[in-house]
Scaffold this motif. Structure first.
Motif, mmCIF file in Angstrom:
data_model
loop_
_atom_site.group_PDB
_atom_site.id
_atom_site.type_symbol
_atom_site.label_atom_id
_atom_site.label_comp_id
_atom_site.label_asym_id
_atom_site.label_seq_id
_atom_site.Cartn_x
_atom_site.Cartn_y
_atom_site.Cartn_z
ATOM 1 N N SER A 22 -24.140 151.328 116.169
ATOM 2 C CA SER A 22 -25.395 151.166 116.879
ATOM 3 C C SER A 22 -25.182 151.572 118.326
ATOM 4 C CB SER A 22 -25.904 149.725 116.801
ATOM 5 O OG SER A 22 -25.044 148.866 117.523
ATOM 6 N N SER A 23 -26.174 152.228 118.876
ATOM 7 C CA SER A 23 -26.102 152.675 120.266
ATOM 8 C C SER A 23 -27.503 152.996 120.741
ATOM 9 C CB SER A 23 -25.209 153.911 120.387
ATOM 10 O OG SER A 23 -25.223 154.423 121.711
ATOM 11 N N SER A 24 -27.765 152.763 122.025
ATOM 12 C CA SER A 24 -29.074 153.047 122.599
ATOM 13 C C SER A 24 -29.197 154.506 123.046
ATOM 14 C CB SER A 24 -29.340 152.119 123.779
ATOM 15 O OG SER A 24 -28.298 152.249 124.729
ATOM 16 N N VAL A 25 -28.049 155.220 123.044
ATOM 17 C CA VAL A 25 -28.070 156.629 123.432
ATOM 18 C C VAL A 25 -27.346 157.436 122.351
ATOM 19 C CG1 VAL A 25 -28.097 156.041 125.875
ATOM 20 C CG2 VAL A 25 -25.925 156.473 124.742
ATOM 21 N N SER A 26 -27.448 158.738 122.465
ATOM 22 C CA SER A 26 -26.730 159.593 121.514
ATOM 23 C C SER A 26 -25.228 159.412 121.675
ATOM 24 C CB SER A 26 -27.113 161.057 121.737
ATOM 25 O OG SER A 26 -28.474 161.263 121.477
ATOM 26 N N VAL A 27 -24.513 159.699 120.610
ATOM 27 C CA VAL A 27 -23.077 159.386 120.589
ATOM 28 C C VAL A 27 -22.228 160.547 120.092
ATOM 29 C CG1 VAL A 27 -23.487 156.918 120.199
ATOM 30 C CG2 VAL A 27 -23.191 158.450 118.250
ATOM 31 N N TYR A 28 -20.955 160.465 120.458
ATOM 32 C CA TYR A 28 -19.909 161.219 119.794
ATOM 33 C C TYR A 28 -19.194 160.229 118.865
ATOM 34 C CZ TYR A 28 -20.623 164.216 123.907
ATOM 35 O OH TYR A 28 -21.169 164.990 124.890
ATOM 36 N N LEU A 29 -18.677 160.733 117.753
ATOM 37 C CA LEU A 29 -18.067 159.851 116.756
ATOM 38 C C LEU A 29 -16.681 160.345 116.378
ATOM 39 C CD1 LEU A 29 -21.295 159.522 114.667
ATOM 40 C CD2 LEU A 29 -20.130 157.578 115.714
ATOM 41 N N PHE A 30 -15.802 159.409 116.087
ATOM 42 C CA PHE A 30 -14.407 159.724 115.795
ATOM 43 C C PHE A 30 -13.895 158.879 114.633
ATOM 44 C CE2 PHE A 30 -13.735 161.879 119.870
ATOM 45 C CZ PHE A 30 -14.710 161.287 120.662
ATOM 46 N N TRP A 31 -12.935 159.433 113.929
ATOM 47 C CA TRP A 31 -12.070 158.674 113.039
ATOM 48 C C TRP A 31 -10.625 158.891 113.493
ATOM 49 C CZ3 TRP A 31 -12.795 155.037 109.384
ATOM 50 C CH2 TRP A 31 -14.079 154.909 108.835
ATOM 51 N N TYR A 32 -9.910 157.770 113.641
ATOM 52 C CA TYR A 32 -8.489 157.795 113.949
ATOM 53 C C TYR A 32 -7.721 157.157 112.788
ATOM 54 C CZ TYR A 32 -9.125 159.030 118.887
ATOM 55 O OH TYR A 32 -9.429 159.677 120.064
#
Lengths: 113, 114
Positions: A26-36
């Protein structure tokens, strides 16, 4: 504030079976996403990232993830796992314009023969 | 490849001791971070720094301080260690600028406080 939910704390699977590790954010702005990925007694290593463009992202070791904006999900998949994929996997979100990442609590993938 | 080196992999300290955890990166990254990792809790941000002598509190700064005197080095300090600070500590670094914040991590420092 942003948050990341990894729905499964542990996923047991047999070798050569497919696997999906789930991640919602969840976020109020656009996001970058990652898997580590974290192998035993090691630090975290980047598996893949979504920055923009195609929602299907391919990473190292045969893993891929699909960004679904409407469902705020970024699930990780592999069609056929190996014993060596046994590790802990972390999903993370970086809201655009922010310097920090928020991590999920991790999913332990246990691959058995 | 960026290399982030944490000088101590395993430490055992006594309650009340002052503890220094050192982290060095060799690729001229502006941003550096200290996370704490606990089973079932994932990674939680303690402090981060986006420039020399600059620091920002993360989500759990209580009981910790940091120092960044040189760009490549970011130290985490436990002024008076307590048993609830027994944990794995992970250092990370990244480039500053427009775009995503891609972290590179060190191998971790496992601290036990007795």
């Amino acid at each position: 504030a942003q948050s990341v939910t990894q729905l499964d704390s542990q996923v047991p699977v047999f070798e050569e079976a497919p696997v999906e590790l789930r991640c919602n954010y969840s976020s109020s702005v656009s996001v970058y996403l990652f898997w580590y990925v974290q192998y035993p007694n090691q630090g975290l290593q980047l598996l893949l990232k979504y920055l923009s463009g195609s929602t299907l992202v391919k990473g190292i070791n045969g893993f891929e993830a699909e960004f679904n904006k409407s469902q705020t999900s970024f699930h990780l998949r592999k069609p056929s796992v190996h014993i060596s994929d046994t590790a802990e996997y972390f999903c993370a979100v970086n809201p655009m314009g922010y310097s920090t990442l928020t991590f999920g609590k991790g999913t332990m993938l246990l691959v058995s023969p | 490849d960026v290399k982030v080196t944490q000088s101590s992999r395993y430490l055992v300290k006594r309650t009340g001791e002052k503890v220094f955890l050192e982290c060095v990166q060799d690729m001229d990254h502006e941003n550096m971070f200290w996370y704490r990792q606990d089973p079932g809790l994932g990674l939680r941000l303690i402090y981060f720094s986006y420039d020399v002598k600059m620091k920002e509190k993360g989500d759990i700064p209580e009981g910790y301080s940091v120092s960044r005197e040189k760009k490549e080095r970011f130290s985490l300090i436990l002024e008076s260690a307590s048993t609830n600070q027994t944990s794995m500590y992970l250092c990370a670094s990244s480039l500053r600028g427009a775009g995503a914040n891609v972290l590179t991590f060190g191998a971790g420092s496992r601290l036990t406080v007795l």
